[in-house]
Design a protein around this motif. Structure first.
Motif, PDB file in Angstrom:
ATOM      1  N   SER A  91       0.782  -1.243   0.000  1.00  0.00           N
ATOM      2  CA  SER A  91       0.000   0.000   0.000  1.00  0.00           C
ATOM      3  C   SER A  91       0.816   1.297   0.000  1.00  0.00           C
ATOM      4  O   SER A  91       0.395   2.277  -0.613  1.00  0.00           O
ATOM      5  CB  SER A  91      -0.977   0.017   1.180  1.00  0.00           C
ATOM      6  N   PRO A  92       1.976   1.345   0.677  1.00  0.00           N
ATOM      7  CA  PRO A  92       2.704   2.620   0.705  1.00  0.00           C
ATOM      8  C   PRO A  92       3.339   3.012  -0.629  1.00  0.00           C
ATOM      9  O   PRO A  92       3.830   4.129  -0.771  1.00  0.00           O
ATOM     10  CB  PRO A  92       3.800   2.379   1.755  1.00  0.00           C
ATOM     11  N   TYR A  93       3.295   2.119  -1.615  1.00  0.00           N
ATOM     12  CA  TYR A  93       4.086   2.337  -2.825  1.00  0.00           C
ATOM     13  C   TYR A  93       3.220   2.417  -4.087  1.00  0.00           C
ATOM     14  O   TYR A  93       2.117   1.898  -4.136  1.00  0.00           O
ATOM     15  CB  TYR A  93       5.133   1.224  -2.957  1.00  0.00           C
ATOM     16  N   GLN A  94       3.797   3.055  -5.096  1.00  0.00           N
ATOM     17  CA  GLN A  94       3.161   3.150  -6.410  1.00  0.00           C
ATOM     18  C   GLN A  94       4.179   2.702  -7.460  1.00  0.00           C
ATOM     19  O   GLN A  94       4.634   3.495  -8.280  1.00  0.00           O
ATOM     20  CB  GLN A  94       2.693   4.573  -6.672  1.00  0.00           C
ATOM     21  N   PRO A  95       4.535   1.428  -7.429  1.00  0.00           N
ATOM     22  CA  PRO A  95       5.593   0.931  -8.319  1.00  0.00           C
ATOM     23  C   PRO A  95       5.103   0.686  -9.739  1.00  0.00           C
ATOM     24  O   PRO A  95       3.906   0.535  -9.988  1.00  0.00           O
ATOM     25  CB  PRO A  95       5.991  -0.379  -7.647  1.00  0.00           C
ATOM     26  N   LYS A  96       6.044   0.636 -10.642  1.00  0.00           N
ATOM     27  CA  LYS A  96       5.713   0.229 -12.010  1.00  0.00           C
ATOM     28  C   LYS A  96       6.028  -1.260 -12.204  1.00  0.00           C
ATOM     29  O   LYS A  96       5.625  -1.870 -13.195  1.00  0.00           O
ATOM     30  CB  LYS A  96       6.500   1.062 -13.015  1.00  0.00           C
ATOM     31  N   GLN A  97       6.741  -1.823 -11.225  1.00  0.00           N
ATOM     32  CA  GLN A  97       7.124  -3.230 -11.306  1.00  0.00           C
ATOM     33  C   GLN A  97       7.390  -3.764  -9.903  1.00  0.00           C
ATOM     34  O   GLN A  97       7.937  -3.059  -9.054  1.00  0.00           O
ATOM     35  CB  GLN A  97       8.392  -3.388 -12.162  1.00  0.00           C
ATOM     36  N   ILE A  98       7.008  -5.015  -9.664  1.00  0.00           N
ATOM     37  CA  ILE A  98       7.318  -5.694  -8.412  1.00  0.00           C
ATOM     38  C   ILE A  98       8.076  -6.974  -8.742  1.00  0.00           C
ATOM     39  O   ILE A  98       7.653  -7.745  -9.614  1.00  0.00           O
ATOM     40  CB  ILE A  98       6.045  -6.029  -7.603  1.00  0.00           C
ATOM     41  N   ILE A  99       9.193  -7.177  -8.059  1.00  0.00           N
ATOM     42  CA  ILE A  99       9.977  -8.398  -8.234  1.00  0.00           C
ATOM     43  C   ILE A  99      10.033  -9.124  -6.892  1.00  0.00           C
ATOM     44  O   ILE A  99      10.342  -8.528  -5.863  1.00  0.00           O
ATOM     45  CB  ILE A  99      11.398  -8.087  -8.736  1.00  0.00           C
ATOM     46  N   ILE A 100       9.737 -10.406  -6.906  1.00  0.00           N
ATOM     47  CA  ILE A 100       9.611 -11.204  -5.682  1.00  0.00           C
ATOM     48  C   ILE A 100      10.699 -12.275  -5.629  1.00  0.00           C
ATOM     49  O   ILE A 100      10.942 -12.977  -6.616  1.00  0.00           O
ATOM     50  CB  ILE A 100       8.230 -11.890  -5.635  1.00  0.00           C
ATOM     51  N   TYR A 101      11.356 -12.373  -4.497  1.00  0.00           N
ATOM     52  CA  TYR A 101      12.185 -13.549  -4.218  1.00  0.00           C
ATOM     53  C   TYR A 101      11.768 -14.085  -2.862  1.00  0.00           C
ATOM     54  O   TYR A 101      12.106 -13.513  -1.821  1.00  0.00           O
ATOM     55  CB  TYR A 101      13.694 -13.264  -4.205  1.00  0.00           C
ATOM     56  N   CYS A 102      11.049 -15.183  -2.865  1.00  0.00           N
ATOM     57  CA  CYS A 102      10.566 -15.765  -1.616  1.00  0.00           C
ATOM     58  C   CYS A 102      10.082 -17.184  -1.891  1.00  0.00           C
ATOM     59  O   CYS A 102       9.686 -17.507  -3.017  1.00  0.00           O
ATOM     60  CB  CYS A 102       9.423 -14.926  -1.034  1.00  0.00           C
ATOM     61  N   GLY A 103      10.119 -18.005  -0.846  1.00  0.00           N
ATOM     62  CA  GLY A 103       9.675 -19.391  -0.971  1.00  0.00           C
ATOM     63  C   GLY A 103      10.703 -20.361  -0.432  1.00  0.00           C
ATOM     64  O   GLY A 103      10.361 -21.438   0.086  1.00  0.00           O
ATOM     65  N   GLU A 104      11.963 -19.962  -0.532  1.00  0.00           N
ATOM     66  CA  GLU A 104      13.039 -20.824  -0.044  1.00  0.00           C
ATOM     67  C   GLU A 104      12.898 -21.114   1.447  1.00  0.00           C
ATOM     68  O   GLU A 104      13.061 -22.255   1.895  1.00  0.00           O
ATOM     69  CB  GLU A 104      14.384 -20.141  -0.324  1.00  0.00           C
ATOM     70  N   ASN A 105      12.558 -20.091   2.213  1.00  0.00           N
ATOM     71  CA  ASN A 105      12.439 -20.271   3.663  1.00  0.00           C
ATOM     72  C   ASN A 105      11.185 -21.048   4.066  1.00  0.00           C
ATOM     73  O   ASN A 105      11.130 -21.599   5.157  1.00  0.00           O
ATOM     74  CB  ASN A 105      12.455 -18.917   4.364  1.00  0.00           C
ATOM     75  N   ASP A 106      10.183 -21.057   3.199  1.00  0.00           N
ATOM     76  CA  ASP A 106       8.992 -21.863   3.482  1.00  0.00           C
ATOM     77  C   ASP A 106       9.393 -23.332   3.616  1.00  0.00           C
ATOM     78  O   ASP A 106       8.963 -24.033   4.533  1.00  0.00           O
ATOM     79  CB  ASP A 106       7.956 -21.705   2.360  1.00  0.00           C
ATOM     80  N   PHE A 107      10.228 -23.775   2.684  1.00  0.00           N
ATOM     81  CA  PHE A 107      10.682 -25.167   2.713  1.00  0.00           C
ATOM     82  C   PHE A 107      11.630 -25.423   3.880  1.00  0.00           C
ATOM     83  O   PHE A 107      11.585 -26.475   4.511  1.00  0.00           O
ATOM     84  CB  PHE A 107      11.370 -25.514   1.398  1.00  0.00           C
ATOM     85  N   ALA A 108      12.509 -24.447   4.153  1.00  0.00           N
ATOM     86  CA  ALA A 108      13.460 -24.600   5.255  1.00  0.00           C
ATOM     87  C   ALA A 108      12.742 -24.646   6.602  1.00  0.00           C
ATOM     88  O   ALA A 108      13.202 -25.300   7.537  1.00  0.00           O
ATOM     89  CB  ALA A 108      14.467 -23.455   5.231  1.00  0.00           C
ATOM     90  N   ASP A 109      11.613 -23.966   6.676  1.00  0.00           N
ATOM     91  CA  ASP A 109      10.831 -23.917   7.913  1.00  0.00           C
ATOM     92  C   ASP A 109      10.127 -25.241   8.186  1.00  0.00           C
ATOM     93  O   ASP A 109       9.838 -25.582   9.324  1.00  0.00           O
ATOM     94  CB  ASP A 109       9.800 -22.777   7.805  1.00  0.00           C
ATOM     95  N   ASN A 110       9.847 -25.977   7.118  1.00  0.00           N
ATOM     96  CA  ASN A 110       9.159 -27.265   7.244  1.00  0.00           C
ATOM     97  C   ASN A 110       9.653 -28.184   6.134  1.00  0.00           C
ATOM     98  O   ASN A 110       9.205 -28.085   4.993  1.00  0.00           O
ATOM     99  CB  ASN A 110       7.645 -27.073   7.151  1.00  0.00           C
ATOM    100  N   ILE A 111      10.602 -29.041   6.460  1.00  0.00           N
ATOM    101  CA  ILE A 111      11.254 -29.852   5.433  1.00  0.00           C
ATOM    102  C   ILE A 111      10.304 -30.828   4.743  1.00  0.00           C
ATOM    103  O   ILE A 111      10.627 -31.364   3.682  1.00  0.00           O
ATOM    104  CB  ILE A 111      12.455 -30.628   6.015  1.00  0.00           C
ATOM    105  N   LYS A 112       9.128 -31.051   5.344  1.00  0.00           N
ATOM    106  CA  LYS A 112       8.154 -31.958   4.738  1.00  0.00           C
ATOM    107  C   LYS A 112       7.125 -31.226   3.883  1.00  0.00           C
ATOM    108  O   LYS A 112       6.207 -31.838   3.333  1.00  0.00           O
ATOM    109  CB  LYS A 112       7.431 -32.760   5.825  1.00  0.00           C
ATOM    110  N   LEU A 113       7.294 -29.911   3.770  1.00  0.00           N
ATOM    111  CA  LEU A 113       6.320 -29.097   3.040  1.00  0.00           C
ATOM    112  C   LEU A 113       6.268 -29.485   1.566  1.00  0.00           C
ATOM    113  O   LEU A 113       7.296 -29.647   0.912  1.00  0.00           O
ATOM    114  CB  LEU A 113       6.696 -27.620   3.175  1.00  0.00           C
TER     115      LEU A 113
END
Length: 218
Positions: A91-113
């Motif tokens: 909400s605080p931003y008015q970007p023209k582009q968003i780039i995401i790097y996430c998901g690696e820690n989801d697996f590290a948090d639960n190795i059976k995920l």
């Protein structure tokens, strides 16, 4: 005096309890808010959102001269955290582009995920983005192969494949695959691209990411 001391103790315990009740990464989000209050976020920027591979890329703007980049990577965040704090992250931003790097820690948090759980989490966050920014460019950087998390790579690889398939069908969306550029000529991960923890990257690792990301940057 005893009453004053007792009141002081109660107040101290109350403050400690209040802090303990705050969700993980709450303070990181407060720090972002403080930054935004001190300096109004520029419009038409490239907004980076995600986990520590972005958090530690403190000099990211130096890698993309001429681009206005806002880095909002935080801690060891998971996609669940991006969803939880989505309002604060978007909400605080008015970007023209968003780039995401996430998901690696989801697996590290639960190795059976299972990969499908992570994909659903990503799709939820993607929908939150689209609800606010229907037409901007949204890109997802593939989960990297981290030597310290070698045992999790099969699930991560599957998640990459399915997120890539999802993004291919979306308008103004791309999947940025950084896996190959981090390999040597034999197809093995270059361990020299990582610092001692074999999880976070050296400047050379970020330079290689930049070479892949540049064509996608608006």
């Amino acid at each position: 005096m005893k009453k004053i001391f007792s009141a002081f103790l109660l107040l101290t315990f109350a403050l400690i309890f209040a802090q303990e009740k705050q969700p993980m990464f709450w303070q990181d989000i407060q720090n972002f808010k403080k930054l935004d209050q001190e300096t109004t976020p520029p419009k038409n920027s490239i907004l980076l959102v995600g986990s520590s591979s972005f958090t530690k890329w403190q000099d990211v703007s130096d890698y993309f001269p001429g681009k206005v980049v806002i880095n909002r990577g935080f801690g060891g965040s998971r996609l669940t955290d991006l969803n939880y704090f989505s309002e604060d992250l978007l909400s605080p931003y008015q970007p023209k582009q968003i780039i995401i790097y996430c998901g690696e820690n989801d697996f590290a948090d639960n190795i059976k995920l299972k990969a499908d759980v992570v994909i659903d989490r990503y799709k939820t966050f993607y929908k939150k983005i689209r609800a606010k920014f229907p037409n901007i460019q949204v890109d997802y950087i593939s989960i990297k192969y981290s030597p310290s998390r070698e045992n999790l790579w099969p699930q991560m690889k599957e998640a990459n494949k399915k997120i890539a398939k999802f993004m291919k069908k979306e308008k103004n969306a791309d999947f940025i695959d950084i896996t190959k550029v981090m390999n040597d000529s034999n197809g093995n991960i270059r361990k020299d691209l990582f610092v001692e923890d074999m999880l976070h990257m050296t400047p050379e690792g970020y330079r290689l990411w930049t070479s892949v990301m540049n064509p996608y940057m608006k």
